[in-house]
Design an enzyme around this catalytic site. Structure first.
Site, short mmCIF file in Angstrom:
data_model
loop_
_atom_site.label_atom_id
_atom_site.label_comp_id
_atom_site.label_asym_id
_atom_site.label_seq_id
_atom_site.Cartn_x
_atom_site.Cartn_y
_atom_site.Cartn_z
N CYS A 83 -3.50 -7.72 -3.42
CA CYS A 83 -2.04 -7.64 -2.76
C CYS A 83 -2.26 -7.01 -1.58
O CYS A 83 -2.72 -6.29 -1.07
CB CYS A 83 -1.34 -6.67 -3.89
SG CYS A 83 0.37 -6.29 -3.14
N CYS A 196 0.22 -13.35 1.69
CA CYS A 196 0.46 -12.79 0.35
C CYS A 196 -0.26 -13.51 -0.64
O CYS A 196 -0.19 -14.67 -0.51
CB CYS A 196 2.05 -12.83 0.26
SG CYS A 196 2.73 -12.21 -1.54
#
Length: 284
Positions: A83, A196
């Protein structure tokens, strides 16, 4: 619980934990599985707390350490922070908490974006939280100074939510990406870094916009491959890589919907691991 509480040395048979706020973990997991097929993997999707993008650094650090604590009860030999937002906000705290553990984070792809750019302008798609982080800003400024590349950044508000809902090709998701990607291309970007881990799952939509809007070839950077290479290097360095002819096992955990993660694995990766739903308190 600290890493030193576990037997030393940690056996190569121990699993690797991979976590994200949601299904972004799967985009990194597929690269890790491809490069390290013998490894046992534990995938943790913190969907009950997704998305991380709008949360404070304090909240993200709290979630990261809570998930790491759970993974340590599973005796992992490494943790992959799959992440970008959690890497930016919390990886320093994670490494401080577990100084002897292999911890690999994800970077937003600025270095390869700069390397591949011929126009000197690179686009970065990321969450607002990642783009505002000190880690991102310092890295951007450093690479811009050394390479002369200008980074055009775009916060993709709401995109993680769409991907979490499984709307990978819906008109709403397509329109959202149109708003985010088109200005970067018109600004001269000839590389697009997917900052992302959720975003690779909408890469086909991004490629369609590139094909329509750009007059020059555009390189799209998915950093999952670089993460798997770094993980392999660190495992080898510590003598912890598992070498077996049989593929490693895969288990998954979520603080969200069990059926949603089962569907995500089947739909996105054509995999069918056992999925355990944890009460949100169980990982706190």
């Amino acid at each position: 619980m600290s890493f030193s509480a576990y037997p030393d040395p940690v056996a190569a048979e121990a699993p690797i934990g991979i976590f994200d706020s949601g299904v972004g973990a799967l985009s990194v997991l597929r690269h890790v599985q491809a490069r390290l097929p013998s490894e046992h993997l534990l995938c943790f999707a913190d969907s009950g707390y997704a998305p991380y993008g709008g949360k404070s650094d304090t909240e993200i650090i709290e979630r990261t350490l809570a998930i790491a604590s759970f993974l340590m009860t599973q005796k992992v030999k490494a943790i992959v922070v799959a992440c970008n937002t959690a890497t930016a906000a919390a990886i320093a705290a994670l490494r401080q908490q577990y100084p002897d553990l292999i911890v690999v984070g994800v970077e937003p792809g600025l270095k390869p974006a700069a390397v591949f750019s011929k126009s000197g302008k690179a686009g970065v798609l990321a969450t607002a939280s990642t783009l505002a982080s000190h880690r991102f800003i310092a890295l951007r400024d450093q690479i811009a100074e050394t390479t002369g590349v200008t980074f055009l950044t775009q916060a993709c508000i709401g995109l993680v939510d769409q991907i979490e809902k499984g709307e990978l090709s819906s008109p709403e998701t397509a329109a959202m990406l149109e708003r985010y990607v088109t200005p970067l291309l018109r600004g001269g970007a000839d590389t697009l870094a997917l900052g992302c881990t959720h975003y690779p799952f909408v890469q086909p939509l991004i490629e369609a916009i590139v094909q329509r809007e750009s007059k020059v070839p555009v390189t799209i950077i998915d950093t999952g491959e670089a993460v798997s290479r770094q993980l392999e290097r660190l495992l080898q360095q510590r003598g912890l890589q598992r070498f077996e002819n049989m593929p490693g096992s895969l288990q998954a955990f979520t603080t969200g919907s069990q059926s949603s993660l089962v569907h995500a694995f089947a739909n996105l990766l054509n995999l069918h691991p056992p999925v355990t739903a944890l009460k949100t308190e169980a990982a706190v």
